[in-house]
Design an enzyme around this catalytic site. Structure first.
Site, PDB file in Angstrom:
ATOM      1  N   GLY A  20      84.781   7.831  64.451  1.00  0.00           N
ATOM      2  CA  GLY A  20      84.016   8.943  63.868  1.00  0.00           C
ATOM      3  C   GLY A  20      82.897   9.484  64.732  1.00  0.00           C
ATOM      4  O   GLY A  20      82.594  10.675  64.691  1.00  0.00           O
ATOM      5  N   ASP A  32      76.645   5.927  54.569  1.00  0.00           N
ATOM      6  CA  ASP A  32      76.982   6.208  53.175  1.00  0.00           C
ATOM      7  C   ASP A  32      76.386   5.080  52.317  1.00  0.00           C
ATOM      8  O   ASP A  32      75.203   5.098  52.017  1.00  0.00           O
ATOM      9  CB  ASP A  32      78.513   6.292  53.098  1.00  0.00           C
ATOM     10  CG  ASP A  32      79.039   6.688  51.748  1.00  0.00           C
ATOM     11  OD1 ASP A  32      78.349   7.418  51.029  1.00  0.00           O
ATOM     12  OD2 ASP A  32      80.160   6.269  51.392  1.00  0.00           O
TER      13      ASP A  32
HETATM   14  P1  5GP Z   1      79.330   2.849  54.573  1.00  0.00           P
HETATM   15  O1  5GP Z   1      79.618   1.454  54.988  1.00  0.00           O
HETATM   16  O2  5GP Z   1      77.955   3.357  54.955  1.00  0.00           O
HETATM   17  O3  5GP Z   1      79.600   3.069  53.102  1.00  0.00           O
HETATM   18  O4  5GP Z   1      80.435   3.752  55.234  1.00  0.00           O
HETATM   19  C1  5GP Z   1      80.385   4.239  56.484  1.00  0.00           C
HETATM   20  C2  5GP Z   1      81.737   4.778  56.880  1.00  0.00           C
HETATM   21  O5  5GP Z   1      82.459   5.342  55.763  1.00  0.00           O
HETATM   22  C3  5GP Z   1      81.541   5.909  57.854  1.00  0.00           C
HETATM   23  O6  5GP Z   1      81.454   5.445  59.178  1.00  0.00           O
HETATM   24  C4  5GP Z   1      82.769   6.766  57.594  1.00  0.00           C
HETATM   25  O7  5GP Z   1      83.846   6.266  58.354  1.00  0.00           O
HETATM   26  C5  5GP Z   1      83.080   6.539  56.123  1.00  0.00           C
HETATM   27  N1  5GP Z   1      82.529   7.643  55.287  1.00  0.00           N
HETATM   28  C6  5GP Z   1      81.521   7.578  54.414  1.00  0.00           C
HETATM   29  N2  5GP Z   1      81.297   8.778  53.841  1.00  0.00           N
HETATM   30  C7  5GP Z   1      82.197   9.633  54.382  1.00  0.00           C
HETATM   31  C8  5GP Z   1      82.467  11.032  54.214  1.00  0.00           C
HETATM   32  O8  5GP Z   1      81.837  11.778  53.455  1.00  0.00           O
HETATM   33  N3  5GP Z   1      83.493  11.538  54.966  1.00  0.00           N
HETATM   34  C9  5GP Z   1      84.223  10.783  55.834  1.00  0.00           C
HETATM   35  N4  5GP Z   1      85.183  11.400  56.508  1.00  0.00           N
HETATM   36  N5  5GP Z   1      83.989   9.469  56.023  1.00  0.00           N
HETATM   37  C10 5GP Z   1      82.984   8.901  55.299  1.00  0.00           C
END
Ligand code: 5GP
Length: 175
Positions: free
Chosen positions: A42, A101
């Site tokens: 990403g 996120d």
């Molecule tokens: P976390 O562990 O913070 O919940 O998730 C991080 C990962 O989730 C990010 O690196 C990404 O790959 C994915 N992610 C979280 N939100 C989004 C979003 O709105 N769109 C996309 N495409 N990926 C997301």
């Protein structure tokens, strides 16, 4: 039918903001070398654009991780698929991520990286969704704070599609 994608930040807006982040990092790290660690896949588009805007010396490395969980929420159990190529001894590290996120992935990753003997570790994320946070993760350099929506483009995918969109959009999944 194709998914509908509405523009949240245009290519011009994203590039202008990354330019500002580059200037800020260049000021903060004056006289030092910055070691950028990009989180695949990403962060690839973001790290390329960011690195070009940093005027102090830059070195690069990459990690690839996968987080167990369902399609919409990571679990905090993270698997390292590709580790760093080089040790972090005495480096000024900035972890470059596409989006924070829940914070589950970054919380694990920062903890892991902090144990490897670097001089400092900071976090730079293109996007931050603070409303969704479960783990307390401090973002030192943020591109944009966004609402709770699923975004694509500029490296971010939906089922591996749309990473190559030059802007950030909100996807409304068809069907
Ligand atoms: P976390 O562990 O913070 O919940 O998730 C991080 C990962 O989730 C990010 O690196 C990404 O790959 C994915 N992610 C979280 N939100 C989004 C979003 O709105 N769109 C996309 N495409 N990926 C997301």
């Amino acid at each position: 039918m194709a998914d509908k994608i509405s523009v949240l930040y245009s290519e011009e807006e994203v590039n202008a903001r990354i330019r500002e982040l580059g200037e800020q990092i260049s000021r903060d790290y004056e006289g030092k070398t910055v070691h950028l660690i990009g989180i695949l896949k990403g962060a690839t588009f973001f790290i390329c654009e960011l690195a070009k805007r940093i005027t102090v010396p830059v070195t690069l490395d990459f990690m690839s991780v996968s987080s167990y969980g369902d399609a919409t929420e990571s679990s905090g159990i993270v698997k390292i698929n590709k580790d760093l190529d080089e040790p972090l001894d005495d480096r000024n590290v900035i972890v470059v991520e596409d989006i924070v996120d829940t914070g589950n992935t970054l919380s694990y990753l920062l903890d892991n990286i902090q144990k490897r003997g670097s001089k400092s570790v900071k976090l730079c994320a293109l996007l931050d969704k603070p409303e969704r946070r479960i783990k307390d993760v401090k973002v030192d350099y943020t591109g944009f704070v966004i609402p709770d929506a699923f975004v694509v483009g500029y490296g971010l995918d939906y089922a591996q599609k749309y990473r190559n969109l030059p802007y950030i959009g909100i996807v409304e999944v068809d069907g």
